[in-house]
Design an enzyme around this catalytic site. Structure first.
Site, PDB file in Angstrom:
ATOM      1  N   ASP A  98       0.830  -1.196   0.000  1.00 33.81           N
ATOM      2  CA  ASP A  98       0.000   0.000   0.000  1.00 33.81           C
ATOM      3  C   ASP A  98       0.873   1.258   0.000  1.00 33.81           C
ATOM      4  O   ASP A  98       0.696   2.160  -0.801  1.00 33.81           O
ATOM      5  CB  ASP A  98      -0.972   0.009   1.190  1.00 33.81           C
ATOM      6  CG  ASP A  98      -0.302  -0.252   2.540  1.00 33.81           C
ATOM      7  OD1 ASP A  98       0.926  -0.501   2.598  1.00 33.81           O
ATOM      8  OD2 ASP A  98      -1.012  -0.211   3.562  1.00 33.81           O
ATOM      9  N   ASP A 101       7.006   3.579   3.862  1.00 25.29           N
ATOM     10  CA  ASP A 101       7.238   4.680   4.792  1.00 25.29           C
ATOM     11  C   ASP A 101       8.729   4.637   5.191  1.00 25.29           C
ATOM     12  O   ASP A 101       9.575   5.123   4.461  1.00 25.29           O
ATOM     13  CB  ASP A 101       6.271   4.478   5.964  1.00 25.29           C
ATOM     14  CG  ASP A 101       6.272   5.604   6.973  1.00 25.29           C
ATOM     15  OD1 ASP A 101       6.660   6.719   6.621  1.00 25.29           O
ATOM     16  OD2 ASP A 101       5.867   5.375   8.120  1.00 25.29           O
ATOM     17  N   LYS A 129       6.333   7.437   0.674  1.00 27.10           N
ATOM     18  CA  LYS A 129       6.708   8.641   1.417  1.00 27.10           C
ATOM     19  C   LYS A 129       8.230   8.684   1.478  1.00 27.10           C
ATOM     20  O   LYS A 129       8.835   8.260   2.459  1.00 27.10           O
ATOM     21  CB  LYS A 129       6.115   8.602   2.837  1.00 27.10           C
ATOM     22  CG  LYS A 129       4.596   8.682   2.851  1.00 27.10           C
ATOM     23  CD  LYS A 129       4.055   9.124   4.196  1.00 27.10           C
ATOM     24  CE  LYS A 129       3.796   7.970   5.095  1.00 27.10           C
ATOM     25  NZ  LYS A 129       2.936   8.333   6.273  1.00 27.10           N
ATOM     26  N   ASP A 157      -5.332   2.432   6.564  1.00 25.87           N
ATOM     27  CA  ASP A 157      -6.175   2.602   7.744  1.00 25.87           C
ATOM     28  C   ASP A 157      -5.570   3.513   8.802  1.00 25.87           C
ATOM     29  O   ASP A 157      -4.369   3.774   8.820  1.00 25.87           O
ATOM     30  CB  ASP A 157      -6.412   1.238   8.407  1.00 25.87           C
ATOM     31  CG  ASP A 157      -5.159   0.743   9.140  1.00 25.87           C
ATOM     32  OD1 ASP A 157      -4.099   0.657   8.506  1.00 25.87           O
ATOM     33  OD2 ASP A 157      -5.253   0.482  10.362  1.00 25.87           O
ATOM     34  N   ARG A 163     -10.353   2.324   5.585  1.00 24.97           N
ATOM     35  CA  ARG A 163      -9.798   1.612   4.429  1.00 24.97           C
ATOM     36  C   ARG A 163     -10.704   1.702   3.203  1.00 24.97           C
ATOM     37  O   ARG A 163     -10.255   1.605   2.070  1.00 24.97           O
ATOM     38  CB  ARG A 163      -9.595   0.127   4.755  1.00 24.97           C
ATOM     39  CG  ARG A 163      -8.515  -0.152   5.796  1.00 24.97           C
ATOM     40  CD  ARG A 163      -8.209  -1.637   5.813  1.00 24.97           C
ATOM     41  NE  ARG A 163      -7.477  -2.073   6.992  1.00 24.97           N
ATOM     42  CZ  ARG A 163      -6.158  -2.017   7.142  1.00 24.97           C
ATOM     43  NH1 ARG A 163      -5.413  -1.506   6.183  1.00 24.97           N
ATOM     44  NH2 ARG A 163      -5.584  -2.447   8.245  1.00 24.97           N
TER      45      ARG A 163
END
Ligand code: IMP
Ligand code: MG
Length: 181
Positions: A98, A101, A129, A157, A163
């Site tokens: 998804d 990070d 990110k 989420d 979601r």
């Protein structure tokens, strides 16, 4: 503070064209190779479902579920909750995430899947990110780079909620104190 959707970062149309673009890149590289797309539960399910319907060639899907590393963030130790079910040796694996990070989860997963002797391994993430990275990990297909903000929707989420939002939103405080109910 309670949480509310503060700002829409990517709307449905923008996400749709992002998915089409990524699918075209994957088709160019994998058509005829019968790749296995491995979705990392649970955040990737919405993206995976949209992505595979844009891929009109032979492929299979599988899933893995790993625990969040909260509490052990610095070590990047990840626990497998549910493993994949197919024999992946000799297969072209595309890990579908998804969002990337810190990169810790992904670097663990890359090492895990490399041990399974695939023909090749690549990663496709809906969002990225880049400013948050603490480990250098390759991500071959990126839908959209976003700023260092906590986002929800399109599979992502906050405490398991949001979601199902069809867009990607920045989550903010609503200004009210939580009343511990
Ligand atoms: P990493 O190991 O720090 O790269 O963490 C990646 C995982 O953390 C993602 O697969 C998400 O499940 C979760 N995550 C990271 N950033 C966000 C966010 O902004 N919203 C929701 N989940 C996130
Ligand atoms: Mg995840």
């Amino acid at each position: 503070m309670g949480k509310v959707v503060a700002d829409i970062l990517l709307n449905e149309q923008e996400i749709k064209s992002m998915v089409k673009r990524v699918a075209a890149e994957i088709k160019r590289d994998y058509e005829g190779k019968k790749p296995v797309l491995v979705g990392v539960l649970r955040g990737s399910v919405v993206f995976l479902a949209d992505l595979i319907r844009e891929l009109d060639f032979e492929l299979t899907i599988d899933f893995i579920s790993v625990s969040s590393y909260s509490g052990t963030k610095s070590t990047g130790v990840v626990r497998i909750i549910k493993d994949t079910e197919q024999d992946l040796s000799g297969k072209h694996i595309i890990l579908v995430e998804d969002i990337v990070d810190t990169g810790l989860t992904l670097s663990y997963l890359r090492a895990l899947f490399m041990d399974r002797m695939p023909a090749s391994l690549a990663v496709c993430s809906a969002f990225d990110k880049p400013d948050c990275r603490t480990v250098d990990v390759p991500v071959e297909y990126i839908g959209q780079a976003i700023p260092d903000k906590f986002v929800v929707g399109y599979g992502l989420d906050y405490k398991q909620e949001y979601r199902n939002l069809p867009y990607l939103a920045i989550l903010g405080d609503d200004g009210k104190e939580d009343n511990n109910e």
